[in-house]
Design a protein around this motif. Sequence first.
Motif, PDB file in Angstrom:
ATOM      1  N   LEU A 146       0.856  -1.178   0.000  1.00 21.49           N
ATOM      2  CA  LEU A 146       0.000   0.000   0.000  1.00 21.49           C
ATOM      3  C   LEU A 146       0.897   1.235   0.000  1.00 21.49           C
ATOM      4  N   TYR A 147       0.729   2.118  -0.981  1.00 22.53           N
ATOM      5  CA  TYR A 147       1.597   3.282  -1.038  1.00 22.53           C
ATOM      6  C   TYR A 147       0.860   4.467  -1.643  1.00 22.53           C
ATOM      7  N   ASP A 171       6.262   2.127   6.409  1.00 22.31           N
ATOM      8  CA  ASP A 171       7.320   2.983   5.843  1.00 22.31           C
ATOM      9  C   ASP A 171       8.487   2.151   5.334  1.00 22.31           C
ATOM     10  N   VAL A 172       8.157   1.211   4.478  1.00 19.37           N
ATOM     11  CA  VAL A 172       9.175   0.292   3.967  1.00 19.37           C
ATOM     12  C   VAL A 172      10.221   1.028   3.131  1.00 19.37           C
ATOM     13  N   GLN A 173       9.906   2.247   2.656  1.00 18.37           N
ATOM     14  CA  GLN A 173      10.890   3.011   1.889  1.00 18.37           C
ATOM     15  C   GLN A 173      12.101   3.400   2.738  1.00 18.37           C
ATOM     16  N   LEU A 174      11.951   3.320   4.071  1.00 19.24           N
ATOM     17  CA  LEU A 174      13.058   3.651   4.975  1.00 19.24           C
ATOM     18  C   LEU A 174      13.946   2.444   5.268  1.00 19.24           C
ATOM     19  N   ILE A 234       7.604   4.660  -3.741  1.00 22.25           N
ATOM     20  CA  ILE A 234       8.514   3.543  -3.950  1.00 22.25           C
ATOM     21  C   ILE A 234       9.423   3.839  -5.137  1.00 22.25           C
ATOM     22  N   ASP A 235      10.577   3.210  -5.132  1.00 22.65           N
ATOM     23  CA  ASP A 235      11.526   3.339  -6.233  1.00 22.65           C
ATOM     24  C   ASP A 235      11.394   2.108  -7.112  1.00 22.65           C
ATOM     25  N   GLY A 236      10.657   2.264  -8.200  1.00 22.06           N
ATOM     26  CA  GLY A 236      10.386   1.137  -9.082  1.00 22.06           C
ATOM     27  C   GLY A 236      11.608   0.546  -9.737  1.00 22.06           C
TER      28      GLY A 236
END
Length: 334
Positions: A21-22, A83-86, A115-117
Amino acid sequence: MTPGELKRALKARQFPSLLLLYGEERFFLEETLEKLLKLVVPSESSDFNYNLFHGKTARGSEVYDVARTFPVFSSLRLVVVRDVQLLPAAELDKLLPYLQDPVAETVLVLTADKIDGRRKFYQQFKKRGTLVEFKKYYDNQIPAFVKDRAGQNGITFAEPAMALFCKRVGSNLQEIAGELDKLTTYLGDRTVVDVADVQTIVSDTRVDSVFELTDAIGRQDSKRALSLLNRLLADGTAPLVVLAMLARHFRQMWKAHYLLEQRLGKKEVAKGIGINPYFLDGLLQQVRVFPAARYQGIFEQMLEVDLALKSSGAHASALLEQMVLGICQQDQGI
């Protein structure tokens, strides 16, 4: 998968094993997480079958091990990584083997602002899991959200009340939901919201004052305009925020002026400037006060003040007062 499709899947108790979820709209993201917790893990077993991690402190190996642990006294386990981007790339990559062989009894949910695809992890997740993006709502989507949310609360709005409510609450969905809850409580047994109800319960002096300030400027009422400006500043509104709100308002007016010259109808004008038709009449009243030739000068003054506020030691309120006086006096040739 769209948010709507996910909502229908959850209603049918169909839970993706891998879910990301983002997006910018945190309200719906958080609401979805709350719904997942209630549906996937009954309250009596949440102590055994619900695990929460945070990207800043999580370890990929620990998330992997927990996700592979079978649920206790329940059919499913819910594992959430916020906050998986961290999460550092090295830690994120430790979850790659899990993506290849997820546990059917585990619902692994990751959340992120963005997110960074390009990362291998997200590319693999996209192939094997479900991604749902929650996009930020535009201003012209707010009335539909208010109507839907009010319906869930068992209330409806009279049209003028809807216009005033949307004008005052802005676009923060969390705040809108809170104001609707307050209105619902205030109404008691009544089910229709009128203007007086909104005026009593919902307040946003910044929005009202900016609209009034623009109106005073249009009438060259410098005394009234300065009074409203100082009220905004006294209420704690930052000078750059005041300037940004004024600039946004004048951009909408300028664009509306152009679209009216193209002989477009009100619906097309509202769509063109990105606002709901509810808000258009008041804006058009102000548009008629400002000749097209005035806008360039107004924006030049705003740009000068913006640069001065960001780079000089000049007093912010003095800069804004000077700008407001300059705009008021523009038509008078002073």
